[in-house]
Write an enzyme that holds these catalytic residues in place. Structure first.
Site, PDB file in Angstrom:
ATOM      1  CD  GLN A 211       0.742 -14.450  -9.136  1.00 28.29           C
ATOM      2  OE1 GLN A 211       0.449 -14.679  -8.110  1.00 28.29           O
ATOM      3  NE2 GLN A 211       2.209 -13.692  -9.444  1.00 28.29           N
TER       4      GLN A 211
ATOM      5  CG  ASN B 102      -1.834  -6.621  -4.229  1.00 25.54           C
ATOM      6  OD1 ASN B 102      -1.064  -6.393  -4.842  1.00 25.54           O
ATOM      7  ND2 ASN B 102      -2.006  -6.023  -2.853  1.00 25.54           N
TER       8      ASN B 102
ATOM      9  NE  ARG C 233      -3.965   1.900   2.457  1.00 23.61           N
ATOM     10  CZ  ARG C 233      -4.821   1.973   3.392  1.00 23.61           C
ATOM     11  NH1 ARG C 233      -4.786   1.229   4.365  1.00 23.61           N
ATOM     12  NH2 ARG C 233      -5.911   2.782   3.095  1.00 23.61           N
TER      13      ARG C 233
ATOM     14  CG  HIS D  74      -2.557 -10.174   7.600  1.00 22.68           C
ATOM     15  ND1 HIS D  74      -1.865  -9.460   6.844  1.00 22.68           N
ATOM     16  CD2 HIS D  74      -1.883 -10.646   8.569  1.00 22.68           C
ATOM     17  CE1 HIS D  74      -0.593  -9.250   7.319  1.00 22.68           C
ATOM     18  NE2 HIS D  74      -0.806 -10.110   8.341  1.00 22.68           N
TER      19      HIS D  74
ATOM     20  CB  VAL E 217       2.668 -13.069   1.388  1.00 20.40           C
ATOM     21  CG1 VAL E 217       3.016 -11.840   2.270  1.00 20.40           C
ATOM     22  CG2 VAL E 217       3.285 -14.482   2.006  1.00 20.40           C
ATOM     23  N   GLY E 218      -0.154 -11.178   0.985  1.00 20.06           N
ATOM     24  CA  GLY E 218      -0.688 -10.079   0.378  1.00 20.06           C
ATOM     25  C   GLY E 218      -2.169  -9.917   0.444  1.00 20.06           C
ATOM     26  CG  ASN E 219      -4.516  -7.177   2.428  1.00 19.75           C
ATOM     27  OD1 ASN E 219      -5.425  -7.534   2.985  1.00 19.75           O
ATOM     28  ND2 ASN E 219      -3.769  -6.464   2.916  1.00 19.75           N
TER      29      ASN E 219
END
Length: 314
Positions: A96, A89, A76, A154, A113-115
């Site tokens: 993917q 994202n 961010r 998260h 890993v990641g929003n």
């Protein structure tokens, strides 16, 4: 991110007798750095690393993969709305995901890993374990703490569960009798740890994130000790708790060590815990609507209930 590769290649994750082939996916912009990582891996002469390749086409890199670690989320930036980050994202992970569906092994395990990895697409693990805060309070070493769970998203709505956690096999609430501390200070420390670290160090928690990814994989390829469990973000479909289906939600799990998991049924709830779990659920359901256009579930409508992005992701 390079901290993960030596651990994977050394046998620390999948075992000392398991050869691996590392396929690294990058972009045109990052390809030079990716070549440098590949050279480092070659020069390190890891005996279990039997093959290493790099590429920018996910349909080539993901061919027949059995484990996919997707760590290329955009952080961010200043002035960026949370809804915008979810969309950006979401597009990365959706593309993917399509490639994985098309060419990966039918039994591929995906960790992200990641929003918004916890909204629709994969599994997540948390980069700060509440065990550390409990052991400092109780005056014991971390290996004496078990049955630790973080429920939910998260974000700052994540719910560290002290009700089911144990110290020396005894419920935490019987060892630490200060319920006010557990509900307030303990919970807040866990929820805001990432932001505090960034203020102190000036950067995000790359090392502990790498450790968490390793721990999450190891939890799935190692049988869970009898009576214990771990938490990770998995699909809520069929869960025994009454949490809404169709999202990825951190919940207590066990594994037989075969790469799969089962949800733990023998957990207890009280009003305090359940109320906070539902708050995190509401947030995830709202996030899911933000990426509905990417999951073929209609038009995206983003009405998030407040900005609860972890401070470290701003």
């Amino acid at each position: 991110m390079t901290k993960r590769f030596p651990v994977l290649a050394s046998g620390e994750v999948f075992g000392p007798d398991q050869p691996i082939a590392l396929k690294l996916l990058g972009s045109e912009r990052s390809f030079g750095a990716l070549e440098g990582v590949a050279m480092e891996l070659e020069d390190s002469l890891y005996p279990l690393l039997r093959e290493g390749s790099i590429g920018i086409d996910p349909y080539e890199v993901f061919q027949d993969v059995e484990w996919a670690l997707l760590i290329g989320a955009k952080p961010r930036g200043p002035g960026m709305e949370r809804a915008d980050l979810l969309d950006i994202n979401g597009q990365i992970f959706a593309e993917q995901g399509k490639a994985l569906n098309a060419v990966a092994s039918p039994n591929v395990k995906v960790m992200m890993v990641g929003n918004p990895c916890n909204t629709k697409y994969g599994k997540l693990h948390f980069d700060f374990c509440p065990s550390q805060t409990l052991v400092l309070k109780a005056g014991v070493f971390y290996d004496k703490v078990s049955n630790v769970t973080i429920w939910g998203n998260h974000s700052t709505t994540q719910v560290p569960d002290f009700l089911n956690a144990k110290i020396h096999g005894i419920p935490v609430t019987e060892v630490i009798r200060d319920r006010k501390w557990l509900e307030e200070e303990f919970t807040q420390v866990v929820q805001t740890r990432g932001g505090v670290l960034i203020k102190k160090w000036g950067r995000s928690s790359a090392a502990s994130t790498a450790v968490s990814i390793v721990d999450a994989i190891r939890s799935l390829v190692t049988p869970t000790p009898e009576g214990d469990w771990f938490s990770t973000g998995v699909y809520t479909n069929g869960n025994p708790y009454g949490i809404a289906e169709g999202i990825v939600f951190s919940m207590p799990c066990r594994s037989k060590g075969d790469g799969d998991y089962e949800l733990v049924k023998d957990v207890i709830f009280d009003d305090y815990l359940w109320k906070r779990i539902k708050k995190s659920e509401d947030e995830l359901l709202a996030e899911k609507k933000c990426v509905a256009h990417l999951t073929e579930e209609g038009i995206a409508v983003c009405d998030l209930p407040g900005d609860t992005m972890l401070p470290g992701e701003m």
